[in-house]
Design a protein around this motif. Structure first.
Motif, PDB file in Angstrom:
ATOM      1  N   GLN A  78       0.797  -1.222   0.000  1.00 43.79           N
ATOM      2  CA  GLN A  78       0.000   0.000   0.000  1.00 43.79           C
ATOM      3  C   GLN A  78       0.830   1.274   0.000  1.00 43.79           C
ATOM      4  N   SER A  92       0.358   4.071  -2.734  1.00 42.86           N
ATOM      5  CA  SER A  92      -0.359   5.252  -2.261  1.00 42.86           C
ATOM      6  C   SER A  92       0.445   6.520  -2.496  1.00 42.86           C
ATOM      7  N   LEU A 101     -13.197   2.565  -1.570  1.00 41.73           N
ATOM      8  CA  LEU A 101     -13.339   2.868  -0.151  1.00 41.73           C
ATOM      9  C   LEU A 101     -14.795   3.065   0.240  1.00 41.73           C
ATOM     10  N   SER A 134     -16.609  -3.881   3.129  1.00 42.16           N
ATOM     11  CA  SER A 134     -15.634  -4.968   3.019  1.00 42.16           C
ATOM     12  C   SER A 134     -16.313  -6.298   2.701  1.00 42.16           C
ATOM     13  N   GLN A 171      -8.636  -2.081  -1.522  1.00 41.92           N
ATOM     14  CA  GLN A 171      -9.681  -1.311  -0.857  1.00 41.92           C
ATOM     15  C   GLN A 171      -9.148  -0.046  -0.183  1.00 41.92           C
ATOM     16  N   PHE A 172      -7.965  -0.109   0.419  1.00 38.74           N
ATOM     17  CA  PHE A 172      -7.525   0.992   1.273  1.00 38.74           C
ATOM     18  C   PHE A 172      -6.450   1.886   0.659  1.00 38.74           C
ATOM     19  N   PHE A 213      -7.674   5.606   0.266  1.00 41.13           N
ATOM     20  CA  PHE A 213      -7.672   6.455   1.458  1.00 41.13           C
ATOM     21  C   PHE A 213      -6.283   7.039   1.720  1.00 41.13           C
ATOM     22  N   HIS A 214      -5.259   6.204   1.657  1.00 40.73           N
ATOM     23  CA  HIS A 214      -3.909   6.675   1.935  1.00 40.73           C
ATOM     24  C   HIS A 214      -3.392   7.558   0.799  1.00 40.73           C
ATOM     25  N   MET A 223      -2.432   2.516   8.878  1.00 37.39           N
ATOM     26  CA  MET A 223      -2.409   1.288   8.088  1.00 37.39           C
ATOM     27  C   MET A 223      -2.094   0.066   8.949  1.00 37.39           C
TER      28      MET A 223
END
Length: 308
Positions: A96, A100, A125, A129, A177-178, A181-182, A231
């Motif tokens: 990530q 990111s 996001l 989930s 998925q994440f 966001f980052h 994270m």
């Protein structure tokens, strides 16, 4: 009195509002403090107390002392669950973070099409989930999934039936998925970097790659620490995605601590043991957060700007 006010550079009318404001500020923090105590401190104390009991969620709660702790700490499955948890945490961070940073730096530009891409990148996001896990589970099915539908042999594998492949799929889905966001955090961090630094580098003949490594990355130091803390601590509590996607299998290859806590508490009805794992998760999360905070300790002479 006139000389004193002139010497200090303040007048009585200027000092009085500051004094009154200093008394009001603590009261403004009181609602947040009460909410933190009600929804974080009290439940945590309750979990800690339950870890010294035996309770099947239906009968009476019986005080058993350290019996639940001894049962969990001597269970040979605990080291494996810890290893799986740390493995998911470390590998998802390794996937990530670079992705990111690159996406965040790219989206920090001011072209119009980048705003559209920022919205599209943020879509994963917005999905739950559980829904993401169900979708990927269907797509990866070796009989009816994407590989079988496209007759593509490389995709027609038992992705969730092999331990190594299943763990890789979990890390991939979590990262998918994440990362948005980052990326948003890094996008904001890049836009806080003074433009003058890049202009000076351009005058010195530096290219984009050199500016990225010599300006952008050093200036994003504290954003990296913040993103890594969120994270890593978040990775310790992955449950719903793993539960729907693999249920901890195959052969407990993806049975992380959070899933182990659920299985003990709500499937085996060992709420005391589940609370022990909950306390362990909190302690591990606090230790990692404090470690990251120490590694990213702020220089007292540093500017308020990001990393400057």
């Amino acid at each position: 009195m006139t000389v004193s006010a002139t010497a200090t550079g303040r007048t009585p009318s200027a000092v009085a509002p500051a004094a009154r404001g200093g008394g009001v500020l603590p009261w403004l923090a009181l609602p947040a403090l009460l909410a933190f105590v009600a929804f974080a401190v009290i439940p945590l104390i309750g979990v800690l107390l339950l870890s010294f009991t035996s309770w099947d969620t239906l009968g009476t709660i019986q005080l058993t002392g350290l019996e639940s702790w001894q049962s969990v700490l001597t269970d040979p499955g605990l080291p494996h669950a810890l290893w799986v948890t740390f493995l998911i945490t470390a590998l998802s961070w390794a996937v990530q973070t670079p992705a990111s940073i690159l996406i965040g730096v790219f989206l920090a530009g001011h072209q119009r099409y980048r705003e559209l891409l920022a919205v599209l990148y943020f879509v994963p996001l917005l999905l739950s989930s559980a829904a993401i896990a169900i979708t990927y589970k269907a797509l990866l099915d070796p009989n009816f999934g994407l590989g079988a539908g496209l007759h593509f042999d490389l995709l027609t594998q038992d992705w969730l039936g092999e331990p190594g492949l299943a763990l890789g799929i979990v890390i991939f889905v979590v990262s998918w998925q994440f990362i948005p966001f980052h990326s948003l955090l890094y996008q904001g961090g890049v836009r806080q970097i003074p433009r003058s630094l890049y202009e000076a580098a351009e005058l010195d003949g530096a290219g984009r790659v050199r500016m990225f490594f010599n300006i952008t990355l050093p200036q994003l130091k504290y954003t990296v620490i913040t993103s890594s803390t969120l994270m890593i601590v978040g990775s310790l509590t992955f449950f719903d995605l793993i539960f729907v996607l693999t249920e901890g299998g195959p052969a407990d290859a993806t049975r992380a601590l959070a899933l182990d806590m659920y299985k003990r508490g709500f499937q085996a009805n060992l709420m005391g043991a589940a609370c022990v794992i909950g306390v362990i998760l909190v302690l591990v999360g606090l230790a990692l957060a404090l470690l990251l905070r120490r590694l990213g300790g702020r220089d007292p002479n540093a500017s308020q700007l990001e990393g400057a």
